[in-house]
Scaffold this motif. Sequence first.
Motif, PDB file in Angstrom:
ATOM      1  N   CYS A  99      75.609  97.217  69.072  1.00 22.21           N
ATOM      2  CA  CYS A  99      75.776  96.043  68.730  1.00 22.21           C
ATOM      3  C   CYS A  99      76.162  96.055  67.069  1.00 22.21           C
ATOM      4  O   CYS A  99      76.910  95.328  66.612  1.00 22.21           O
ATOM      5  CB  CYS A  99      74.538  95.443  68.982  1.00 22.21           C
ATOM      6  N   GLY A 100      75.348  96.889  66.448  1.00 19.34           N
ATOM      7  CA  GLY A 100      75.636  96.879  64.936  1.00 19.34           C
ATOM      8  C   GLY A 100      76.991  97.332  64.526  1.00 19.34           C
ATOM      9  O   GLY A 100      77.800  96.759  63.736  1.00 19.34           O
ATOM     10  N   ALA A 101      77.458  98.341  65.259  1.00 18.75           N
ATOM     11  CA  ALA A 101      78.819  98.533  64.985  1.00 18.75           C
ATOM     12  C   ALA A 101      79.713  97.782  65.265  1.00 18.75           C
ATOM     13  O   ALA A 101      80.982  97.479  64.689  1.00 18.75           O
ATOM     14  CB  ALA A 101      79.105  99.967  65.892  1.00 18.75           C
ATOM     15  N   ALA A 102      79.550  96.780  66.504  1.00 18.53           N
ATOM     16  CA  ALA A 102      80.497  95.844  66.841  1.00 18.53           C
ATOM     17  C   ALA A 102      80.604  94.759  65.683  1.00 18.53           C
ATOM     18  O   ALA A 102      81.887  94.195  65.498  1.00 18.53           O
ATOM     19  CB  ALA A 102      80.031  95.325  68.309  1.00 18.53           C
ATOM     20  N   VAL A 103      79.409  94.387  65.271  1.00 12.19           N
ATOM     21  CA  VAL A 103      79.390  93.410  64.081  1.00 12.19           C
ATOM     22  C   VAL A 103      80.171  93.862  63.032  1.00 12.19           C
ATOM     23  O   VAL A 103      81.078  93.083  62.379  1.00 12.19           O
ATOM     24  CB  VAL A 103      77.943  93.301  63.840  1.00 12.19           C
ATOM     25  N   VAL A 104      80.132  95.265  62.548  1.00 12.77           N
ATOM     26  CA  VAL A 104      81.033  95.762  61.463  1.00 12.77           C
ATOM     27  C   VAL A 104      82.114  95.716  61.779  1.00 12.77           C
ATOM     28  O   VAL A 104      83.279  95.196  61.017  1.00 12.77           O
ATOM     29  CB  VAL A 104      80.505  96.971  61.214  1.00 12.77           C
ATOM     30  N   ALA A 105      82.779  96.102  62.980  1.00 14.65           N
ATOM     31  CA  ALA A 105      84.173  95.933  63.528  1.00 14.65           C
ATOM     32  C   ALA A 105      84.687  94.539  63.494  1.00 14.65           C
ATOM     33  O   ALA A 105      85.757  94.186  62.988  1.00 14.65           O
ATOM     34  CB  ALA A 105      84.428  96.714  64.904  1.00 14.65           C
ATOM     35  N   CYS A 106      83.877  93.516  63.983  1.00 14.56           N
ATOM     36  CA  CYS A 106      84.193  92.185  64.052  1.00 14.56           C
ATOM     37  C   CYS A 106      84.516  91.824  62.577  1.00 14.56           C
ATOM     38  O   CYS A 106      85.444  90.995  62.560  1.00 14.56           O
ATOM     39  CB  CYS A 106      83.319  91.518  64.838  1.00 14.56           C
ATOM     40  N   VAL A 107      83.913  91.958  61.573  1.00 16.77           N
ATOM     41  CA  VAL A 107      83.938  91.467  60.385  1.00 16.77           C
ATOM     42  C   VAL A 107      85.027  91.911  59.482  1.00 16.77           C
ATOM     43  O   VAL A 107      85.721  91.127  59.129  1.00 16.77           O
ATOM     44  CB  VAL A 107      82.873  91.642  59.506  1.00 16.77           C
ATOM     45  N   VAL A 108      85.481  93.331  59.724  1.00 17.14           N
ATOM     46  CA  VAL A 108      86.637  93.974  59.030  1.00 17.14           C
ATOM     47  C   VAL A 108      87.891  93.329  59.943  1.00 17.14           C
ATOM     48  O   VAL A 108      88.895  93.030  59.150  1.00 17.14           O
ATOM     49  CB  VAL A 108      86.474  95.496  59.387  1.00 17.14           C
ATOM     50  N   LEU A 109      87.674  93.554  61.227  1.00 16.91           N
ATOM     51  CA  LEU A 109      89.259  92.994  61.836  1.00 16.91           C
ATOM     52  C   LEU A 109      89.281  91.432  61.722  1.00 16.91           C
ATOM     53  O   LEU A 109      90.483  91.001  61.830  1.00 16.91           O
ATOM     54  CB  LEU A 109      89.104  93.512  63.355  1.00 16.91           C
ATOM     55  N   SER A 110      88.416  90.628  61.713  1.00 14.64           N
ATOM     56  CA  SER A 110      88.487  89.503  61.625  1.00 14.64           C
ATOM     57  C   SER A 110      89.155  88.774  60.220  1.00 14.64           C
ATOM     58  O   SER A 110      90.110  88.389  60.046  1.00 14.64           O
ATOM     59  CB  SER A 110      87.033  88.540  61.510  1.00 14.64           C
ATOM     60  N   LEU A 111      88.618  89.673  59.105  1.00 14.84           N
ATOM     61  CA  LEU A 111      89.049  89.466  57.770  1.00 14.84           C
ATOM     62  C   LEU A 111      90.453  90.020  57.468  1.00 14.84           C
ATOM     63  O   LEU A 111      91.085  89.166  56.756  1.00 14.84           O
ATOM     64  CB  LEU A 111      88.288  90.023  56.669  1.00 14.84           C
ATOM     65  N   ALA A 112      90.701  91.038  58.313  1.00 16.17           N
ATOM     66  CA  ALA A 112      92.250  91.360  58.391  1.00 16.17           C
ATOM     67  C   ALA A 112      93.076  90.419  58.896  1.00 16.17           C
ATOM     68  O   ALA A 112      94.393  90.583  58.804  1.00 16.17           O
ATOM     69  CB  ALA A 112      92.261  92.636  59.339  1.00 16.17           C
ATOM     70  N   LEU A 113      92.797  89.445  59.614  1.00 17.23           N
ATOM     71  CA  LEU A 113      93.586  88.379  59.750  1.00 17.23           C
ATOM     72  C   LEU A 113      93.967  87.326  58.778  1.00 17.23           C
ATOM     73  O   LEU A 113      94.762  86.259  58.961  1.00 17.23           O
ATOM     74  CB  LEU A 113      92.938  87.500  61.211  1.00 17.23           C
ATOM     75  N   GLY A 114      93.247  87.673  57.610  1.00 13.86           N
ATOM     76  CA  GLY A 114      93.467  86.635  56.869  1.00 13.86           C
ATOM     77  C   GLY A 114      92.210  85.762  56.392  1.00 13.86           C
ATOM     78  O   GLY A 114      91.490  85.474  57.393  1.00 13.86           O
ATOM     79  N   PRO A 115      91.778  85.134  55.308  1.00 11.98           N
ATOM     80  CA  PRO A 115      90.482  84.570  54.911  1.00 11.98           C
ATOM     81  C   PRO A 115      90.249  83.430  56.042  1.00 11.98           C
ATOM     82  O   PRO A 115      89.252  83.174  56.481  1.00 11.98           O
ATOM     83  CB  PRO A 115      90.702  84.048  53.539  1.00 11.98           C
ATOM     84  N   ALA A 116      91.203  82.366  56.028  1.00 10.40           N
ATOM     85  CA  ALA A 116      90.924  81.471  57.040  1.00 10.40           C
ATOM     86  C   ALA A 116      90.829  81.735  58.454  1.00 10.40           C
ATOM     87  O   ALA A 116      89.559  81.248  59.033  1.00 10.40           O
ATOM     88  CB  ALA A 116      92.125  80.388  57.022  1.00 10.40           C
TER      89      ALA A 116
END
Length: 275
Positions: A99-116
């Motif tokens: 779960c912790g790894a998924a949260v980290v991956a989610c943050v990194v991948l989401s911000l890779a889409l752009g700030p908004a």
Amino acid sequence: MTTRPVGPELTSPSPVRALVGAAHPGPALAVTVLAGLLAVAQGLAPTTTVVLVAAVLAGQLSVGWSNDLVDRTRDRAAGRRDKPLAIGAGSVAVVRTACGAAVVACVVLSLALGPAAGLVHLACVASAWAYNLWLKTTVWSWAPYAVSFGGLTAVVTLADGEAPPWWWPVGAALLGVGAHLLNVLPDLADDAATGVRGLPHRLGRQRIGPVAAVVLVTASVVVLVGSGPPLVVTVAVVTVVLALAAVVVVGTGRSPFAAAVGIALVDALLLVVAR
């Protein structure tokens, strides 16, 4: 309270199957596929689509795993044999790490889409976590589904530098609320026995189907009004949706539930093809 037996007499799944089972793979896959289809409808670049789908999948995995971690005591009390952590088949430490790894991956991948797009997606995931941690037991249990489903459409368009058309988030939010009502229906008895009192539980089994049908029909209307498809398509959709809604209201056995799911699928399809 009498609970169903949970013990060594049950056949335990393998560690991998237990980990997958604790992630709620069905809903996670459904939301991820919907995100991918919306990305295709938006015409996102292939690389952006892959990143978006990966971000949504990571977020959904974190939501599923956090749900089973938070609810493991309640699930054990209710005798939920479909919950790996409740029957001692999965390792809490492994699920917590995943779960912790998924949260980290989610943050990194989401911000890779752009700030908004990234911040909106993280808000969607945070909303789902709020459901797991608190809101599922309140009359506001529907709100995270509305926020997360509606927000997902904005993530897709913002990743392309555009705001979503008004009917995408509104229709998706209504679809999310309808999905919440239907998703809770099979677990009403177990939830009631363990003190969960969300909106569907307050409505009661007899009213969930009709209320879900109204919400989902409204979603269909919103998408049809917003997209303005050809008349023949509108007539066909209205005919199918109203027929299914009638089954929800007057049907017996499992037919109302199946009909409501059918309306939800029509709504999801409309969101994708009517862009």
